[in-house]
Design an enzyme around this catalytic site. Sequence first.
Site, PDB file in Angstrom:
ATOM      1  N   HIS B 176       0.846  -1.197   0.000  1.00 33.31           N
ATOM      2  CA  HIS B 176       0.000   0.000   0.000  1.00 33.31           C
ATOM      3  C   HIS B 176       0.890   1.258   0.000  1.00 33.31           C
ATOM      4  O   HIS B 176       0.668   2.194  -0.767  1.00 33.31           O
ATOM      5  CB  HIS B 176      -0.886  -0.062   1.249  1.00 33.31           C
ATOM      6  CG  HIS B 176      -1.726   1.144   1.501  1.00 33.31           C
ATOM      7  ND1 HIS B 176      -3.062   1.180   1.234  1.00 33.31           N
ATOM      8  CD2 HIS B 176      -1.422   2.352   2.013  1.00 33.31           C
ATOM      9  CE1 HIS B 176      -3.549   2.361   1.564  1.00 33.31           C
ATOM     10  NE2 HIS B 176      -2.561   3.096   2.045  1.00 33.31           N
ATOM     11  N   GLU B 177       1.904   1.265   0.856  1.00 35.42           N
ATOM     12  CA  GLU B 177       2.783   2.435   0.939  1.00 35.42           C
ATOM     13  C   GLU B 177       3.577   2.624  -0.353  1.00 35.42           C
ATOM     14  O   GLU B 177       3.811   3.742  -0.789  1.00 35.42           O
ATOM     15  CB  GLU B 177       3.741   2.311   2.129  1.00 35.42           C
ATOM     16  CG  GLU B 177       3.060   2.263   3.487  1.00 35.42           C
ATOM     17  CD  GLU B 177       2.047   3.363   3.677  1.00 35.42           C
ATOM     18  OE1 GLU B 177       2.213   4.453   3.108  1.00 35.42           O
ATOM     19  OE2 GLU B 177       1.041   3.117   4.371  1.00 35.42           O
ATOM     20  N   HIS B 180       1.686   4.601  -2.758  1.00 35.81           N
ATOM     21  CA  HIS B 180       1.744   6.047  -2.526  1.00 35.81           C
ATOM     22  C   HIS B 180       3.009   6.630  -3.156  1.00 35.81           C
ATOM     23  O   HIS B 180       2.990   7.723  -3.712  1.00 35.81           O
ATOM     24  CB  HIS B 180       1.747   6.346  -1.025  1.00 35.81           C
ATOM     25  CG  HIS B 180       0.386   6.245  -0.389  1.00 35.81           C
ATOM     26  ND1 HIS B 180      -0.736   6.800  -0.948  1.00 35.81           N
ATOM     27  CD2 HIS B 180      -0.027   5.669   0.768  1.00 35.81           C
ATOM     28  CE1 HIS B 180      -1.766   6.564  -0.166  1.00 35.81           C
ATOM     29  NE2 HIS B 180      -1.372   5.871   0.878  1.00 35.81           N
ATOM     30  N   GLU B 261      -6.281   6.474  -1.415  1.00 37.42           N
ATOM     31  CA  GLU B 261      -6.236   5.300  -0.539  1.00 37.42           C
ATOM     32  C   GLU B 261      -6.811   4.081  -1.243  1.00 37.42           C
ATOM     33  O   GLU B 261      -6.256   2.987  -1.172  1.00 37.42           O
ATOM     34  CB  GLU B 261      -7.025   5.555   0.757  1.00 37.42           C
ATOM     35  CG  GLU B 261      -6.408   6.579   1.669  1.00 37.42           C
ATOM     36  CD  GLU B 261      -4.964   6.273   2.005  1.00 37.42           C
ATOM     37  OE1 GLU B 261      -4.633   5.090   2.213  1.00 37.42           O
ATOM     38  OE2 GLU B 261      -4.161   7.213   2.041  1.00 37.42           O
TER      39      GLU B 261
END
Lengths: 195, 647
Positions: B176-177, B180, B261
């Site tokens: 997930h990071e 980003h 997100e």
Amino acid sequence: MSGTALFLIILAGVVIYGVMLYNRLVGLRNGVKNGFAQIDVQLTRRHDLIPGLIESVKGYMKHEKETLEAVIQARNQAVTGLKAAAADPANAESMAVLSGAEQSLSGALGRLFALAEAYPDLKANENMLEFQEQLTTTENKVAFSRQAFNDAVMGYNNGIEMFPGSLIAGWFKFSPATFLEIESEEKREVPEVKF
Amino acid sequence: MNFFAQQEAARKKTLRLILVYAIAVILIIAALDIIFAIALIFIEGDSSQTWNPLSWMERNVMVMVAVSAAILAFIGLASLYKMIAFRGGGGAVARQLGGTQVNDEKRDPAVRRLVNVVEEMAIASGLPVPEIYVMENESGINAFAAGFDTGDAAIAVTRGALDVFDRDELQGVIGHEFSHILNGDMRLNMRLLGPLFGIMLISMMGRIILRGMGRTRTRSSKEGAGGIVIIMLLGVGLTVIGYIGYLAGQLIQAAISRQREFLADASAVQFTRNPDGISGALKKIAAWQYGSEIINDGSAEISHMLFAQGMSSQVNGLLATHPPLSERLARLGHRLSNQELAKLVMQMGGAGRSAAPVGDEVFGFASGSTHSEHVTASPASMLDPDMDIKAPVLSVITQELYEAVHDVNSVGQVVIALLLDPAIDLRTRQLSILEQQGSEFAVERANHHWQQIGRLETDLRLPLLELAFPAIRKLTWQQQTALYGLVDALITFDDAINSFEYLLSRLLMQIMQESQHPRRRVKTARFVKLYKYQYELGVVFSVLANFGHESKHAAEQAYTAGLRYLSPQYDWPALHVSKNWSGAMDDALQRLDALRPLVKEVVIDSLKVTAGHDEDSNVVEQELLRVIAGLMHVPMPPEHLLNLPTD
């Protein structure tokens, strides 16, 4: 007069857009190449880890000589297989040999870890835990580098097949890349490394 | 789930929102222009009788262009300032928030694993390995990525996350990071925050002008009156427009952040090819005692980069930088039931602070919802404490039991005692389960209470439980979870759940939820046709009919009678009770809870028809009706409870 200026501006815009598209496609193609290099790196890393693993379990698993030797043998075959494949990546036959060797190495390692279950001292051994984590991550990295390679291939192929990228690709002869496929579900699976 | 399609959707929505954001900034500049124009007209004075807006525009067009340019330049400079303040790269942000860079990773196996997982995700996403930081003093579960470029990015993980997540979950979070970083979310957010800062400064300038005017008012003379009006207009205009603009900008920025997100969640699945990993992580965040709360100040600045909402304040709804956990889970193809949540809380030591900061989001009730038509009726508060429902039980129980049921220290043992089986072999097994859970004292006491209760009629179990509710409500969250753990163990040991066991565990669960969120309002679905709930109603009526009637034939008749009463024209499903009836019942009741209160009462009335079809309603039916009404938040008039069979 102003018509010519307008035409020139539009032309400049189209050219700039075309150059940007071209650069994007080159970037995607390099991504595919890099993806393949990564797989190679990770396989080598796995081969390098194994002698250390054998060294640390040897003392505990004296009665499992056959299994240990099988692991070493499979590893050595995989090393030569990788060398042959790296020398000529386009050769489908050497790639098949390599994937077979990697397969039997995974199997041998799986048996080794299954046997290690029976040795409580070994299970608690810090070195062993360390190796287990290292092997897990390397197996994952092999799998992820394959996956990243295939994702890169998909992105690249989409880039050259979709309009307007297809125009540039046709012009500069970008050819589609092929996916790295593993024939059976079985081979896809990395051995369960568990204690 | 199709993660590529989800990524595409999130990207498209982001683009649309950025367009909205740009339009908002342009509108703010236009509004400010108008304020300046009005001020200018005042300064010029009313020279000619026939004031012509067109000729005015012609004269002042260059002035207005200059004003617009000045405002734009001001906002631009403010953004630049803000960006310079963040130039240190990802590592600087991580250090500022109390992260220590991982160097000698060999020592700590957890850190070693983190490094490996980060390397794996770097391969999967095709990015260089970023700097890795651990926030040793944070016991909450969270992680963030920072940095403008893939080259200077950093990933930081709290110690709580390292301790709680297993390898797959950690992989999901790190993936997930990486999304980003890959998608340049930090850069995007800075570009949004910059203008926002400029607009905020404009509003501040307006307030300074107004304050300065207050001080000079005393010196004003008659000639200066016109000037004061102009200055006041400028002050009020700047303040109001700046404030509205700031608010609007924040809303859009938060909406964009939420889309990022979803994009990051979908990308994490793309990298790991394992939706269970990231879903597991989200579920654990919901359950973790500290939630995803970050103690350090200044986390507001990086809130959009975190894995989960970082602030404990109730940042819900439109200003939240993260979508509700339940929605994120739904998009990953998962859902978190209350039972599962309670289990996780127990596994993770469910002590002290509960999952309160995120709890609201997990249960999916939008806070401040205007849909709510009635406040939740809690199981115990449905009945007035003095109501004579308890009269029969009061006349039979011993003084000791009466006191035990009202004492917070012993009420748990009474509840346990209520669950003990009359058959000696089953009871022995239950007691040994209790002993395994490490509560020898409770075993002895529970056995003691059981002897007292054992003499009571089964029809007094429910009234006795009702007496226990006030004391249970007074227990701490920790004690309640512990009690629920024991109850769950005692109920599930024989793989068969009876009506009383179901009633006890579900009402206990409801009490736990309500003491966590005392002012929860039930969201009511409007204009929902009953036939949409055919399946759910079928489940509930089937269970009630099946438990209340001896023969299958009688059960079927009661079932049909109840549903006919509810609505004669629908084609209702046939009577069917699955082996795992309690799970189906939970789901069904949760859905039916969304019906409008009046409709719910009709449903309950129809259920009473089913229960009373054989001309006498027995204990099991009463118990089931009680729990159905409780879980659907319908007050149950006590006369129906009092209507116990007299043999």
